[in-house]
Design an enzyme around this catalytic site. Structure first.
Site, mmCIF file in Angstrom:
data_model
loop_
_atom_site.group_PDB
_atom_site.id
_atom_site.type_symbol
_atom_site.label_atom_id
_atom_site.label_comp_id
_atom_site.label_asym_id
_atom_site.label_seq_id
_atom_site.Cartn_x
_atom_site.Cartn_y
_atom_site.Cartn_z
ATOM 1 N N PHE A 223 8.712 -8.554 1.498
ATOM 2 C CA PHE A 223 7.361 -9.009 1.183
ATOM 3 C C PHE A 223 6.660 -7.912 0.399
ATOM 4 O O PHE A 223 6.526 -6.786 0.865
ATOM 5 C CB PHE A 223 6.547 -9.333 2.442
ATOM 6 C CG PHE A 223 5.175 -9.838 2.094
ATOM 7 C CD1 PHE A 223 4.994 -11.147 1.658
ATOM 8 C CD2 PHE A 223 4.060 -9.000 2.141
ATOM 9 C CE1 PHE A 223 3.735 -11.613 1.285
ATOM 10 C CE2 PHE A 223 2.795 -9.462 1.771
ATOM 11 C CZ PHE A 223 2.634 -10.774 1.351
ATOM 12 N N ASP B 239 8.247 0.534 -1.377
ATOM 13 C CA ASP B 239 6.986 -0.084 -0.957
ATOM 14 C C ASP B 239 6.682 0.421 0.448
ATOM 15 O O ASP B 239 7.274 -0.033 1.426
ATOM 16 C CB ASP B 239 7.159 -1.612 -0.993
ATOM 17 C CG ASP B 239 5.924 -2.356 -0.488
ATOM 18 O OD1 ASP B 239 5.089 -1.733 0.190
ATOM 19 O OD2 ASP B 239 5.826 -3.567 -0.756
ATOM 20 N N LYS C 187 -2.989 -0.324 2.693
ATOM 21 C CA LYS C 187 -3.355 -0.556 4.096
ATOM 22 C C LYS C 187 -4.096 0.598 4.782
ATOM 23 O O LYS C 187 -5.305 0.642 4.777
ATOM 24 C CB LYS C 187 -2.117 -0.953 4.883
ATOM 25 C CG LYS C 187 -1.615 -2.372 4.532
ATOM 26 C CD LYS C 187 -0.591 -2.835 5.514
ATOM 27 C CE LYS C 187 -0.056 -4.238 5.221
ATOM 28 N NZ LYS C 187 -0.936 -5.316 5.656
HETATM 29 N N1 PLP Z 1 3.827 -4.774 0.630
HETATM 30 C C1 PLP Z 1 3.972 -4.761 1.958
HETATM 31 C C2 PLP Z 1 5.178 -4.102 2.562
HETATM 32 C C3 PLP Z 1 3.023 -5.368 2.784
HETATM 33 O O1 PLP Z 1 3.191 -5.353 4.113
HETATM 34 C C4 PLP Z 1 1.901 -5.978 2.181
HETATM 35 C C5 PLP Z 1 0.893 -6.660 3.011
HETATM 36 O O2 PLP Z 1 1.149 -7.094 4.105
HETATM 37 C C6 PLP Z 1 1.783 -5.950 0.791
HETATM 38 C C7 PLP Z 1 2.764 -5.341 0.050
HETATM 39 C C8 PLP Z 1 0.612 -6.593 0.105
HETATM 40 O O3 PLP Z 1 -0.543 -5.850 0.329
HETATM 41 P P1 PLP Z 1 -1.982 -6.495 0.082
HETATM 42 O O4 PLP Z 1 -2.145 -7.618 1.053
HETATM 43 O O5 PLP Z 1 -2.940 -5.362 0.332
HETATM 44 O O6 PLP Z 1 -2.017 -6.968 -1.328
#
Ligand code: PLP
Length: 397
Positions: free
Chosen positions: A128, A215, A244
């Protein structure tokens, strides 16, 4: 009054109005223990006095001025993040998704700089990375892609944790420029790859001149017991994304890069109105200060390890529990049944938890939980899981 909102969420029937550390209260004054921290956001807990004071002070001084001007707090936060992560340059934005979009643009630009006209990026099943069109394409979950086709071109998908398929991709394609991977898959179900995975990825990327892009939006800023989860593996990515927990709830994201990747973007190739404004960057600096001063990275590792052991002791042999895994304060308990309803049951029991990937109870408590709160989470979640599984096992198939 939810009629005025697009129904993008199945919201639980509670309005949270106040918090203090790992505790929150609803509009009726009922107290909850927070084992989710707004999905890995409020690492310092709610209403942290230092963050609150910083934000109030900066709001009364200068919230925003645009990236057409130098922003001292942004420069300081960039330098701090670079030093903590072993990267060289930082682009600030407002969310995880934007940080990952930046990473994708860096990869493509880097590819073009190398004379690759149609650069491809390797991504994983179960990943994700966000909800923009490019990121839902990069994510390995059909559910979030369905209905948004045509998807974006330029991605190659491989199984998570699997190096053999990656080697095959490397042998068969000359247009791959980067790999984008979560060090631990969060939404995908707290999937922890084997210890050899990240070092092998680093080696493979070096061998093929691919950028390794990690990520760390969920794993970063201390959650797993290191500032960045890649540090457990003793490697440094070429590009790392965070968001986050960096602002403890004040929206901020960052894309960190080193080497060629750090030079890929130039004036005019990328930008943001809000990203890196003085308010968000002051919040980020305060978050890093507090984590450092209070030793919260090591604490997340130790307390998380204790919780993982405690869960294994209590639930390890229970029928219907498939796996208990995690690192630091990022813990998943996979069941054999869909268990989304546990979020509602937990609420009734005064606990905030999450269920992801249908069957995985996900816990991401604030890094500031105390020992009693950690024990209460283990006990409360275990009791809920035991009761749920007793019912499921008793129900006719
Ligand atoms: N990447 C990861 C691993 C995530 O857990 C999330 C959100 O849960 C995102 C990207 C996307 O972040 P955002 O919701 O701040 O756009």
């Amino acid at each position: 009054m939810t009629e005025a909102l697009m129904s993008t969420y199945n919201r639980l029937p509670v309005s949270l109005v106040r918090g203090d550390g790992a505790r929150v209260w609803d509009a009726d004054g009922r107290e909850y223990l927070d084992a989710l921290a707004g999905i890995a956001v409020c690492g310092l807990g709610h209403a942290h006095p230092e963050v609150a004071a910083t934000v109030a002070e900066q709001a009364a001084t200068l919230v925003h001025c645009s990236n057409n001007y130098r922003i001292p707090a942004q420069e300081r936060l960039g330098a701090r993040l670079a030093a903590l992560s072993g990267h060289e340059r930082v682009f600030f934005c407002n969310s995880g998704g934007e940080a990952n979009e930046t990473a994708l643009k860096i990869a493509r630009r880097h590819g073009h700089d190398r004379g690759i006209d149609e650069p491809n990026i390797v991504v994983c099943e179960g990943a994700f990375h966000g909800r923009s069109l490019a990121l839902l394409t990069a994510s390995g979950n059909r559910r979030i892609q369905a209905g948004f086709e045509p998807l974006v071109q330029g991605f190659v998908r491989v199984p998570y944790g699997d190096l053999r398929t990656l080697e095959r991709v490397a042998a068969n394609r000359s247009n791959v420029v980067a790999v984008l991977v979560e060090p631990i898959q969060g939404e995908g179900g707290i999937r922890v790859p084997g210890d050899a995975y990240l070092p092998a990825l680093r080696e493979l990327c070096d061998r093929h001149r691919w950028l390794l892009m990690l990520d760390e939006i969920q794993t970063g800023i201390g959650r797993t017991g290191a500032w960045f989860a890649q540090q457990h593996a003793g490697i440094t990515a070429d590009v790392t994304t965070v968001a986050k927990a960096l602002g403890n709830g004040v929206p901020i994201g960052a894309c960190l890069a080193r080497g060629d990747a750090a030079e890929a973007l130039v004036p005019g190739s990328h930008g943001t109105t809000f990203g890196g404004n003085p308010l968000a960057c002051r919040a980020g600096l305060t978050v890093l200060d507090v984590i450092e001063r209070e030793g919260l990275v090591a604490r997340a590792g130790a307390l998380g390890g204790w919780m993982l052991d405690a869960f294994r002791q209590r639930l390890g042999e229970v029928t219907g529990v498939r796996a208990i895994r995690g690192r630091g304060l990022m813990i998943g308990i996979e069941l054999e049944h869909d268990c989304g309803e546990l979020m509602r049951r937990a609420l009734d029991a005064g606990l905030l938890i999450n269920v992801t990937a249908g069957k995985v109870v996900r816990l991401l408590p604030p890094l500031v939980i105390d020992d009693q709160q950690a024990a209460a989470i283990v006990d409360g979640v275990s009791s809920l899981v035991e009761a749920f599984l007793r019912e499921r096992e008793a129900a006719p198939a």
